[in-house]
Design a protein around this motif. Structure first.
Motif, mmCIF file in Angstrom:
data_model
loop_
_atom_site.group_PDB
_atom_site.id
_atom_site.type_symbol
_atom_site.label_atom_id
_atom_site.label_comp_id
_atom_site.label_asym_id
_atom_site.label_seq_id
_atom_site.Cartn_x
_atom_site.Cartn_y
_atom_site.Cartn_z
ATOM 1 N N ALA A 1 0.721 -1.362 0.061
ATOM 2 C CA ALA A 1 0.106 0.019 -0.060
ATOM 3 C C ALA A 1 0.727 1.106 -0.143
ATOM 4 C CB ALA A 1 -0.708 0.232 1.118
ATOM 5 N N VAL A 2 0.276 2.431 -0.195
ATOM 6 C CA VAL A 2 0.867 3.729 -0.088
ATOM 7 C C VAL A 2 0.389 4.388 1.040
ATOM 8 C CG1 VAL A 2 1.081 5.979 -1.167
ATOM 9 C CG2 VAL A 2 1.064 3.995 -2.644
ATOM 10 N N LEU A 3 1.331 4.614 1.822
ATOM 11 C CA LEU A 3 0.931 5.521 3.126
ATOM 12 C C LEU A 3 0.523 6.833 3.115
ATOM 13 C CD1 LEU A 3 0.385 5.362 6.485
ATOM 14 C CD2 LEU A 3 2.840 6.022 6.677
ATOM 15 N N LEU A 4 -0.660 7.215 3.086
ATOM 16 C CA LEU A 4 -1.126 8.626 2.846
ATOM 17 C C LEU A 4 -1.194 9.576 4.207
ATOM 18 C CD1 LEU A 4 -4.554 7.954 0.991
ATOM 19 C CD2 LEU A 4 -2.165 8.257 -0.025
ATOM 20 N N TYR A 5 -1.033 9.074 5.443
ATOM 21 C CA TYR A 5 -1.231 9.877 6.607
ATOM 22 C C TYR A 5 -0.900 8.831 7.733
ATOM 23 C CZ TYR A 5 -3.175 12.802 10.170
ATOM 24 O OH TYR A 5 -3.346 13.623 11.361
ATOM 25 N N ALA A 6 -0.366 9.303 8.683
ATOM 26 C CA ALA A 6 -0.176 8.727 9.995
ATOM 27 C C ALA A 6 0.070 9.621 11.237
ATOM 28 C CB ALA A 6 1.030 7.559 10.136
ATOM 29 N N THR A 7 -0.485 9.412 12.301
ATOM 30 C CA THR A 7 -0.250 10.394 13.312
ATOM 31 C C THR A 7 -0.721 9.510 14.650
ATOM 32 O OG1 THR A 7 -1.042 12.289 14.560
ATOM 33 C CG2 THR A 7 -2.795 11.004 13.234
ATOM 34 N N ASP A 8 0.271 10.072 15.831
ATOM 35 C CA ASP A 8 -0.076 9.291 16.846
ATOM 36 C C ASP A 8 -1.221 9.849 17.746
ATOM 37 O OD1 ASP A 8 1.452 11.508 17.320
ATOM 38 O OD2 ASP A 8 2.877 10.588 18.733
ATOM 39 N N VAL A 9 -1.395 11.107 17.415
ATOM 40 C CA VAL A 9 -2.495 12.102 18.011
ATOM 41 C C VAL A 9 -3.836 11.386 18.371
ATOM 42 C CG1 VAL A 9 -3.687 14.338 18.224
ATOM 43 C CG2 VAL A 9 -1.197 14.066 17.396
ATOM 44 N N THR A 10 -4.166 10.744 17.163
ATOM 45 C CA THR A 10 -5.450 9.621 17.218
ATOM 46 C C THR A 10 -4.997 8.411 16.915
ATOM 47 O OG1 THR A 10 -5.821 10.470 14.822
ATOM 48 C CG2 THR A 10 -7.097 11.745 16.667
ATOM 49 N N ASP A 11 -3.754 8.013 17.004
ATOM 50 C CA ASP A 11 -3.472 6.680 16.334
ATOM 51 C C ASP A 11 -4.075 6.290 14.972
ATOM 52 O OD1 ASP A 11 -1.908 4.271 16.877
ATOM 53 O OD2 ASP A 11 -3.693 3.340 17.671
ATOM 54 N N THR A 12 -3.868 7.021 14.374
ATOM 55 C CA THR A 12 -4.629 6.709 12.862
ATOM 56 C C THR A 12 -3.472 6.729 11.763
ATOM 57 O OG1 THR A 12 -6.509 8.210 13.698
ATOM 58 C CG2 THR A 12 -6.311 8.029 11.355
ATOM 59 N N ALA A 13 -3.915 5.606 10.937
ATOM 60 C CA ALA A 13 -3.221 5.679 9.692
ATOM 61 C C ALA A 13 -3.939 5.440 8.310
ATOM 62 C CB ALA A 13 -2.189 4.592 9.680
ATOM 63 N N LEU A 14 -3.904 6.094 7.409
ATOM 64 C CA LEU A 14 -4.890 5.963 6.141
ATOM 65 C C LEU A 14 -3.908 5.442 5.096
ATOM 66 C CD1 LEU A 14 -7.545 6.291 4.928
ATOM 67 C CD2 LEU A 14 -6.889 8.483 4.219
ATOM 68 N N LEU A 15 -4.214 4.300 4.339
ATOM 69 C CA LEU A 15 -3.182 4.030 3.121
ATOM 70 C C LEU A 15 -4.240 3.681 2.099
ATOM 71 C CD1 LEU A 15 -2.612 2.387 6.119
ATOM 72 C CD2 LEU A 15 -1.089 0.855 4.514
ATOM 73 N N LYS A 16 -3.438 3.703 1.073
ATOM 74 C CA LYS A 16 -4.064 3.441 -0.348
ATOM 75 C C LYS A 16 -3.603 2.033 -0.955
ATOM 76 C CE LYS A 16 -3.570 5.040 -4.323
ATOM 77 N NZ LYS A 16 -3.285 5.986 -5.585
ATOM 78 N N LEU A 17 -4.360 1.091 -0.867
ATOM 79 C CA LEU A 17 -3.995 -0.337 -0.970
ATOM 80 C C LEU A 17 -3.518 -0.324 -2.537
ATOM 81 C CD1 LEU A 17 -6.782 -2.370 0.288
ATOM 82 C CD2 LEU A 17 -4.454 -1.933 1.347
ATOM 83 N N ASN A 18 -2.340 -1.127 -2.759
ATOM 84 C CA ASN A 18 -1.828 -0.943 -4.299
ATOM 85 C C ASN A 18 -2.928 -2.146 -5.122
ATOM 86 O OD1 ASN A 18 0.072 0.716 -3.923
ATOM 87 N ND2 ASN A 18 1.497 -0.956 -3.275
ATOM 88 N N ASP A 19 -3.559 -3.024 -4.381
ATOM 89 C CA ASP A 19 -4.163 -3.930 -4.966
ATOM 90 C C ASP A 19 -5.844 -3.529 -5.155
ATOM 91 O OD1 ASP A 19 -2.715 -6.190 -5.748
ATOM 92 O OD2 ASP A 19 -2.292 -6.520 -3.677
#
Length: 639
Positions: free
Chosen positions: A338-356
């Motif tokens: 996947a491609v990592l779009l955004y990550a933060t520990d402030v809300t423990d959130t990560a948003l990815l875009k899958l390559n598949d």
């Protein structure tokens, strides 16, 4: 309010937010900001008609016979494996790094390869790696130089009929993406092969005609030794493998009210620093229902592009019927990261875009970007200990503020902040549940699992979820909220698929999925190399048409964005037939695109194109038959 300490089994969190793409710099995030229109988005089902791309899994019957591999054997795992504590929250470790002396550097690796000629004039060789007692192996392939047209294959000798195949070009693209995100370490230079569920894995490398093996720079200094059985269990293993999570866990297949939402959830397997881990993630819809495979999980699961590149996902990993204690035949894997779009520990959130592309029937979950009221009923869908999909049912107790206090501990205090405090009435979570979504009333996503202390003996102890509304208003809206559905006239970018002709050394590109599939089936001389870049489907301000020609004699295609060159070819080279406009791109770098480099092969009279700086440099240093002609035009690295 008196503070409480809760165990979080797994990694420590990064100290600062990392905004990796799309919306500028990061910075400290506060509570949810008031927005002019708080969005609530419903979900939708991936249709059967959706283009599934090209599978990397090939039948050996469609390929040449496998070469005889050299053998690299590792003994049993000497050190005590990491044993995940029961009832904990966090990435569940299922594999550890092991050094491989025989292939620790490129010279040793090349000595292991026993090259044999191919029918196309190239060479092929293989190395078989095995580790006693392993349930699986992921090969950590450090790739510094791979020539154009190189192909890597991964398979088990016990099941050599099924082969995972990837173009060297795609491997280098992923390593370059890691470097662009700031990781130039050995981890960033590593491509992790998929877990095949076998103690033995063979790496096969095929080189095209005219390329000497000493032009290759790859090594396998590490493998990730999988010490838990993550493969689809056999009939004899079902009792031991299925439902190995805690006894109070609830089978999600018993709850038809969440039939759509459970199809949005995937089991995650990823590698970091050579260790392999399990978490849970959820496929998200966006405001225009574009079908873009946005994937939500926890920052403490995946916080770097290098980790995202190693991701593989298991879909529909659940029982087919309520409490059947069997595995659904619909279970399917996606292996391309996947491609990592955004990550933060402030809300423990990560948003990815899958390559598949997600499989047909997968559900793009809806979400609610408003702050939720206390007392609301909530549902969690997750893979505790990597087990079949489970459900937890409870209520939102309050808001709270959580901060990490050590690598395995965090503290939550107060009745305001960036997290939700949740209490279960049924079910619980465990290691491997991390990153799973919290659904309000079982319908829309409102949070991601951070940690907690609930267990079968203490179900009502609190769990904590990062607030989706905070993450949305801070950054996620840049991807998930975007006005009207895209159409060709609104400037949608389309993938440009790349093929390599090993005989001529020329490329063929197309934006047509039908032409891509027809070429794969009927023209085996063309090796499919994946998505090269993205282009516009229609003319937009600042863009120009890219014209496609076909050489009637040589059978090679030629592409140009220059109208003067187009006209010159038509006047002076009648052998080249103009086939029309292929796509639209930018004639200059002003639009923020990536350069498409162009080479001319003197001996064959054909052109070669790449967006990869490392591939460009390799050709210039090692392949004098290719004359560099500069930047052809500018395209885009993503949609």
């Amino acid at each position: 309010m008196k503070s409480n300490m809760f165990a979080r089994l797994g990694w420590g969190f990064a100290a600062a937010a990392a905004l990796l793409a799309g919306c500028g710099g990061g910075g400290q995030e506060g509570l949810a900001q008031t927005s002019s229109a708080v969005l609530q988005v419903d979900g939708w089902v991936q249709p059967v008609s959706a283009d599934q791309g090209v599978s990397n899994v090939k039948s050996r019957s469609m390929l040449a016979s496998p070469p005889v591999p050299s053998l690299v054997s590792l003994g049993a795992l000497a050190e005590a494996k990491a044993t995940p504590a029961g009832g904990g929250i966090g990435p569940r470790q299922v594999g550890v790094a092991r050094d491989v002396a025989a292939t620790r550097a490129a010279p040793q690796t090349l000595q292991q390869f026993r090259w044999t000629p191919t029918s196309s004039g190239g060479q092929v060789a293989a190395i078989s790696f095995s580790a006693e007692g392993a349930y699986g192996l992921r090969l950590g392939v450090v790739a510094r130089k791979l020539p154009p047209g190189a192909v890597m294959r991964v398979y088990s000798q016990a099941d050599a009929a099924s082969v995972f195949q990837i173009a060297g070009h795609e491997v280098m693209q992923r390593i370059e993406r890691n470097a662009q995100a700031g990781d130039t370490s050995i981890d960033g230079q590593t491509w992790w092969s998929p877990d095949l569920g076998s103690h033995e894995v063979t790496l096969e490398l095929e080189l095209p005609a005219g390329v000497a093996p000493d032009a290759v720079d790859i090594s396998v200094p590490r493998v990730s030794h999988i010490f838990e059985n993550l493969s689809i269990p056999t009939e004899g293993e079902l009792t031991a493998k299925i439902n190995e999570s805690a006894s109070c866990q609830l089978d999600a297949s018993c709850y038809e009210a969440y039939a759509n939402q459970r199809n949005a959830v995937a089991r995650m397997i990823f590698t970091s620093g050579g260790g392999t881990y399990v978490c849970t993630g959820t496929l998200l819809n966006d405001a225009q229902s574009s079908g873009t495979p946005y994937f939500l999980t926890a920052n403490h699961c995946i916080s770097t592009q290098t980790e995202a590149s190693s991701l593989q996902t298991d879909w529909f990993y659940r029982a087919p019927t309520c409490n059947s204690r069997t595995l659904s035949s619909a279970t399917t894997k996606r292996l391309n990261g996947a491609v990592l779009l955004y990550a933060t520990d402030v809300t423990d959130t990560a948003l990815l875009k899958l390559n598949d592309t997600p499989p047909a029937g997968a559900f793009f979950a809806g979400w609610d970007a408003s702050t939720q009221a206390t007392g609301a009923s909530v549902v969690g869908l997750h893979h505790p200990r990597g087990d079949l999909l489970k459900v937890s049912i409870g209520a939102l107790n309050s808001l709270t503020s959580c901060t990490a206090t050590s690598g395995t501990q965090f503290q939550c205090v107060g009745s305001s902040g960036n997290f939700y405090r949740v209490n279960w009435s049924q079910g619980t979570t465990e290691g491997g549940s991390s990153g799973s979504a919290l659904f309000k009333g079982g319908t829309q996503v409102i949070g991601t699992l951070y940690g907690g202390s609930a267990s079968c003996t203490s179900i009502s102890s609190p769990e904590f979820y990062g607030r989706f509304d905070v993450a949305y208003n801070t950054a996620l809206k840049n991807w998930l909220s975007s006005g009207q559905p895209q159409t060709p006239s609104s400037g949608v970018r389309v993938p440009v698929y790349r093929f390599f002709n090993g005989t001529t050394g020329a490329h063929f590109f197309t934006t047509s999925a039908a032409e891509r599939d027809n070429t794969i089936v009927n023209f085996p001389v063309f090796n499919y190399e994946g998505i090269a870049f993205y282009a516009q489907a229609a003319l937009q301000s600042g863009n120009s048409a890219v014209y496609r020609f076909y050489g009637l004699t040589g059978g090679a295609h030629f592409y140009t964005i220059n109208p003067a060159e187009r006209d010159s070819v038509q006047r002076s080279n009648p052998d080249f037939q103009l086939e029309g406009i292929a796509w639209y791109a930018m004639p200059s770098a002003a639009g923020g695109g990536i350069p498409v480099y162009r080479f001319y092969r003197l001996s064959k009279g054909v052109h070669f194109y790449t967006t990869s700086p490392s591939e460009r440099d390799f050709i210039q240093a090692s392949m004098p038959d290719y004359r560099y002609e500069g930047v052809a035009y500018y395209a885009w690295a993503n949609q």
